[in-house]
Design an enzyme around this catalytic site. Sequence first.
Site, PDB file in Angstrom:
ATOM      1  N   LYS A   1       0.840  -1.201   0.000  1.00 56.34           N
ATOM      2  CA  LYS A   1       0.000   0.000   0.000  1.00 56.34           C
ATOM      3  C   LYS A   1       0.876   1.252   0.000  1.00 56.34           C
ATOM      4  CE  LYS A   1      -3.804  -2.455   2.170  1.00 56.34           C
ATOM      5  NZ  LYS A   1      -4.474  -2.900   3.391  1.00 56.34           N
TER       6      LYS A   1
ATOM      7  N   GLN B   1      -4.567  -1.734   9.633  1.00 54.92           N
ATOM      8  CA  GLN B   1      -4.458  -3.044   8.992  1.00 54.92           C
ATOM      9  C   GLN B   1      -5.077  -4.122   9.885  1.00 54.92           C
ATOM     10  OE1 GLN B   1      -3.187  -3.570   5.794  1.00 54.92           O
ATOM     11  NE2 GLN B   1      -3.932  -5.652   6.080  1.00 54.92           N
TER      12      GLN B   1
ATOM     13  N   ASP C   1     -11.081   2.966   3.991  1.00 56.06           N
ATOM     14  CA  ASP C   1     -11.347   1.534   3.805  1.00 56.06           C
ATOM     15  C   ASP C   1     -12.844   1.280   3.589  1.00 56.06           C
ATOM     16  OD1 ASP C   1      -9.282  -0.272   3.680  1.00 56.06           O
ATOM     17  OD2 ASP C   1      -8.981  -0.364   5.856  1.00 56.06           O
TER      18      ASP C   1
END
Length: 283
Positions: free
Chosen positions: A53, A97, A120
Amino acid sequence: MTAEIISGKELSAQKREEMKYRTQELKEQGIIPGLAVILVGEDPASQSYVRGKQRACEETGIHSELYELPESTTEEELLGRIRELNDAQHIDGILVQLPLPSHISEDAVIDAIVPEKDVDGFHPVNIGRMMIGREAFLPCTPAGIVEMVKSREISIEGRHVVVIGRSNIVGKPAGQLFLNENATVTYCHSRTENMKEIAAQADILVVAVGKEEFVGREYIKPGAVVIDVGVNRNSEGNLTGDVKFEEVKEVASYLTPVPGGVGPMTITMLLNNTIESAQKRRR
Ligand code: NAP
């Protein structure tokens, strides 16, 4: 019939080229989109996802900051860091994460991120907005799946979409996004009866189970579009999907590969959400 392969890698490369222009334009206005990534613990798979990422951010002109916290971090410490990042003007997106160590509540962490920075698309506010068709950050993997289908001008309206898997981050929102595109949607999960028969009625089959070689040709209607979301490691240590690629390729019209399919598109949609957040927040 041999299926055409929808390469998420190629589609991502095109989309990220466009994004570079968008970040360049923003830079000329003095705005550099910023993404904060928080990693708790030392899980090697998570470390590798986070690195991917960050690399993608760098290549696209997005500023990224990595906060690597020890496994022993308490929930309160993590929530405190999120609150700081919620208030940080130069940060447009916050990503924690997953999975988190078992002593930290994922729900509490997701709820703590302000919806305006939830790139997200996991916050209940964004999920709710998505459900009722309002503007929202869309969860990245499902949004990437829909982009892959649209990239081949495959019609969605009125088609039967079957989603195998009903997780909050993949299966459920993937079905919802197809419903928003006027598909007829059926979900299958571990308690579903007659799953093969249901899957074999799908015009578009999305497989998000997390089990290697779960779906073979008997699940596929000839000419169906098959999206393989699974990421598994086989006995030789290679990445594989949930679909028996070679055999399904002979019956489907379109098929996504693993690796190089949904995975790169997930990151691309994250970059897109971060740039959009910067455009909205700092207008
Ligand atoms: P998950 O939370 O484990 O959910 C798996 C789903 O599959 C559940 O809904 C489960 O049903 C269902 N399932 C399990 N066994 C089944 C069976 N025998 N028959 C029918 N359904 C069954 O996984 P996830 O987070 O959705 O991820 C799914 C896969 O996608 C994983 O391989 C993951 O690594 C991958 N993934 C890839 C990306 C990407 O960017 N490429 C992103 C996220 C996830 P129940 O609900 O009834 O338990």
